[in-house]
Scaffold this motif. Structure first.
Motif, PDB file in Angstrom:
ATOM      1  N   ARG A  82       0.812  -1.216   0.000  1.00 20.43           N
ATOM      2  CA  ARG A  82       0.000   0.000   0.000  1.00 20.43           C
ATOM      3  C   ARG A  82       0.851   1.274   0.000  1.00 20.43           C
ATOM      4  NH1 ARG A  82      -4.875  -0.279   4.183  1.00 20.43           N
ATOM      5  NH2 ARG A  82      -5.693   1.266   2.699  1.00 20.43           N
ATOM      6  N   HIS A  83       2.162   1.148  -0.132  1.00 24.07           N
ATOM      7  CA  HIS A  83       3.014   2.330  -0.167  1.00 24.07           C
ATOM      8  C   HIS A  83       2.617   3.264  -1.303  1.00 24.07           C
ATOM      9  CE1 HIS A  83       6.770   0.986   2.354  1.00 24.07           C
ATOM     10  NE2 HIS A  83       5.632   0.962   3.037  1.00 24.07           N
ATOM     11  N   HIS A  84       2.331   2.701  -2.449  1.00 28.67           N
ATOM     12  CA  HIS A  84       1.973   3.493  -3.630  1.00 28.67           C
ATOM     13  C   HIS A  84       0.744   4.352  -3.350  1.00 28.67           C
ATOM     14  CE1 HIS A  84      -0.485   3.637  -7.446  1.00 28.67           C
ATOM     15  NE2 HIS A  84       0.625   4.234  -7.857  1.00 28.67           N
ATOM     16  N   GLU A  85      -0.314   3.740  -2.861  1.00 37.60           N
ATOM     17  CA  GLU A  85      -1.547   4.496  -2.612  1.00 37.60           C
ATOM     18  C   GLU A  85      -1.367   5.493  -1.480  1.00 37.60           C
ATOM     19  OE1 GLU A  85      -4.564   2.416   0.274  1.00 37.60           O
ATOM     20  OE2 GLU A  85      -4.083   0.967  -1.288  1.00 37.60           O
ATOM     21  N   MET A  86      -0.559   5.155  -0.486  1.00 40.42           N
ATOM     22  CA  MET A  86      -0.333   6.077   0.628  1.00 40.42           C
ATOM     23  C   MET A  86       0.425   7.315   0.181  1.00 40.42           C
ATOM     24  SD  MET A  86       0.554   3.376   3.706  1.00 40.42           S
ATOM     25  CE  MET A  86      -0.741   2.344   4.416  1.00 40.42           C
ATOM     26  N   VAL A  87       1.441   7.141  -0.652  1.00 42.04           N
ATOM     27  CA  VAL A  87       2.199   8.288  -1.155  1.00 42.04           C
ATOM     28  C   VAL A  87       1.300   9.189  -2.003  1.00 42.04           C
ATOM     29  CG1 VAL A  87       4.038   8.989  -2.741  1.00 42.04           C
ATOM     30  CG2 VAL A  87       4.465   7.216  -1.022  1.00 42.04           C
ATOM     31  N   LEU A  88       0.506   8.599  -2.879  1.00 54.33           N
ATOM     32  CA  LEU A  88      -0.386   9.412  -3.709  1.00 54.33           C
ATOM     33  C   LEU A  88      -1.388  10.174  -2.846  1.00 54.33           C
ATOM     34  CD1 LEU A  88      -1.126   7.166  -6.832  1.00 54.33           C
ATOM     35  CD2 LEU A  88       0.746   8.776  -6.425  1.00 54.33           C
ATOM     36  N   ALA A  89      -1.894   9.531  -1.800  1.00 53.52           N
ATOM     37  CA  ALA A  89      -2.841  10.193  -0.903  1.00 53.52           C
ATOM     38  C   ALA A  89      -2.180  11.363  -0.171  1.00 53.52           C
ATOM     39  CB  ALA A  89      -3.406   9.196   0.096  1.00 53.52           C
ATOM     40  N   CYS A  90      -0.927  11.200   0.223  1.00 55.57           N
ATOM     41  CA  CYS A  90      -0.217  12.293   0.894  1.00 55.57           C
ATOM     42  C   CYS A  90       0.022  13.469  -0.043  1.00 55.57           C
ATOM     43  CB  CYS A  90       1.116  11.789   1.449  1.00 55.57           C
ATOM     44  SG  CYS A  90       0.956  10.682   2.866  1.00 55.57           S
ATOM     45  N   THR A  91       0.355  13.183  -1.290  1.00 59.55           N
ATOM     46  CA  THR A  91       0.565  14.281  -2.233  1.00 59.55           C
ATOM     47  C   THR A  91      -0.727  15.062  -2.474  1.00 59.55           C
ATOM     48  OG1 THR A  91       0.179  12.891  -4.207  1.00 59.55           O
ATOM     49  CG2 THR A  91       2.444  13.057  -3.394  1.00 59.55           C
ATOM     50  N   GLU A  92      -1.859  14.383  -2.392  1.00 59.41           N
ATOM     51  CA  GLU A  92      -3.142  15.051  -2.615  1.00 59.41           C
ATOM     52  C   GLU A  92      -3.444  16.111  -1.557  1.00 59.41           C
ATOM     53  OE1 GLU A  92      -6.143  12.066  -2.978  1.00 59.41           O
ATOM     54  OE2 GLU A  92      -5.411  11.343  -4.918  1.00 59.41           O
TER      55      GLU A  92
END
Length: 368
Positions: A82-92
């Protein structure tokens, strides 16, 4: 410039937890305040609130990000699915990040993460703690001052415990591959071979890896890289072949001698000033390398994971305020990940592959 940074922590009890101290490092950083923690495990969340002193707890990290709008997020789970989705969520939400390694599962994920970070101008630092080691800095200075002569090759190994082979490459090799890049620059090509019980890995050997790693196969591998300036690099790992003391680290061979560097923060290195690379022939002795250089006493305190986390977070905050890349930045994280995937792709292609890899998906899913 923020005087106080609001920090949110993402963990997942039973699925990577909170990494190696990514939840507790903030107690040592006076510019930060932990405002919230998220954990999808109720018991784990209660324990994390107590441990971190967070004002609020959330079962859903996405809700936490939306509600709290933090300045910095600690992405703690060691599991990388889930690292990928977590990073994208943080950038949002425009949050900077300090995240546990390994980086992500595929280069396609890495590409999306890099693109999102670049588009939002946030900073991401990965917990490759050895990247922040003052001993690494001392060895880089030795190379710059020509104490090793012309850099010729780097030899690295994983822990080679029960995880030896592809899992070792992922979970522990990422540290030494990042160190290789810190010393030799970008990798240009890779030629690798993966084995299972002495035979080349095939499609039948591929199984789901633990800790969300994705496909894994084999109990042994060896890889040769070519870096900038034609420096050769070598990484190898075989299951249950660990030494005592262990070999987890690397040796840097130059025309005038060898430097040895192990993983971790402020872990002493060693220097052999011998062009023959053989102390038995020359009579040269191995000399310890500290943060002050070869043969000099150590003047710094703290050589543990916590000290490494503190150094990384302090550098991340400086990078935010100075608008520069952290030492362990997203490009270095992606670079080490590409070196891992180059092993899989080279084995699939049965020959050398060049960087950047054309195949951005997982090569082990494509074996014959």
């Amino acid at each position: 410039m923020a005087e106080q940074y609001r920090v949110a922590i993402i963990g997942s009890t039973g699925r990577g937890n909170y990494g190696h101290g990514l939840d507790t490092v903030w107690h040592e950083i006076p510019q930060t305040e932990v405002v919230a923690v998220a954990d999808d495990n109720a018991e784990g969340l209660a324990a994390a609130i107590k441990k971190t002193g967070a004002a609020k707890g959330y079962a859903d990290y996405a809700q936490m990000l939306k509600q709290e709008q933090p300045d910095i997020v600690a992405i703690g789970p060691r599991w990388i699915d889930r690292h990928h989705e977590m990073v994208l969520a943080c950038t949002e939400v425009g949050a900077h990040m300090y995240m546990e390694k390994p980086f992500c599962r595929t280069m396609a994920e890495a590409d999306e993460m890099v693109k999102a970070v670049e588009a939002t101008h946030v900073k991401l630092a990965i917990a490759h703690q050895s990247r922040y080691s003052p001993v690494l800095t001392a060895i880089q200075k030795m190379i710059a001052e020509d104490k090793l002569g012309t850099l010729l090759e780097i030899r690295a190994r994983g822990k080679e415990d029960r995880r030896g082979g592809a899992e070792d490459l992922w979970v522990l090799g990422t540290h030494v591959l990042d160190l290789m890049r810190a010393l030799a620059g970008d990798a240009r090509s890779c030629n690798a071979r993966m084995t299972n019980k002495g035979q080349p890995v095939t499609k039948a050997d591929v199984t789901p890896g633990g800790e969300g790693l994705g496909p894994l196969a084999g109990d042994g591998l060896s890889a040769t890289y070519v870096f900038d300036n034609n420096v050769n690099g070598y990484f190898s790992s075989y299951r249950n072949q660990a030494g005592n003391p262990r070999r987890f680290g690397l040796q840097i061979f130059g025309s005038k001698g060898i430097a040895e560097l192990f993983t971790g923060y402020l872990v002493p290195g060693y220097y052999l000033p011998d062009s023959s690379w053989s102390p038995g022939r020359s009579g040269a002795q191995w000399v310890p390398i500290t943060s002050n250089g070869p043969g000099k006493p150590e003047s710094l305190d703290g050589g543990n994971l916590h000290s490494g986390n503190v150094a990384a977070v302090e550098d991340l905050i400086a990078a935010i305020e100075e608008d520069r890349l952290p030492l362990g930045n997203i490009y270095n994280a992606a670079g080490a990940t590409e070196m891992i995937h180059a092993v899989f792709e080279s084995h699939r292609q049965k020959g050398p592959v060049e960087f950047p890899l054309k195949n951005r998906d997982h090569a082990l899913t494509m074996l014959d």
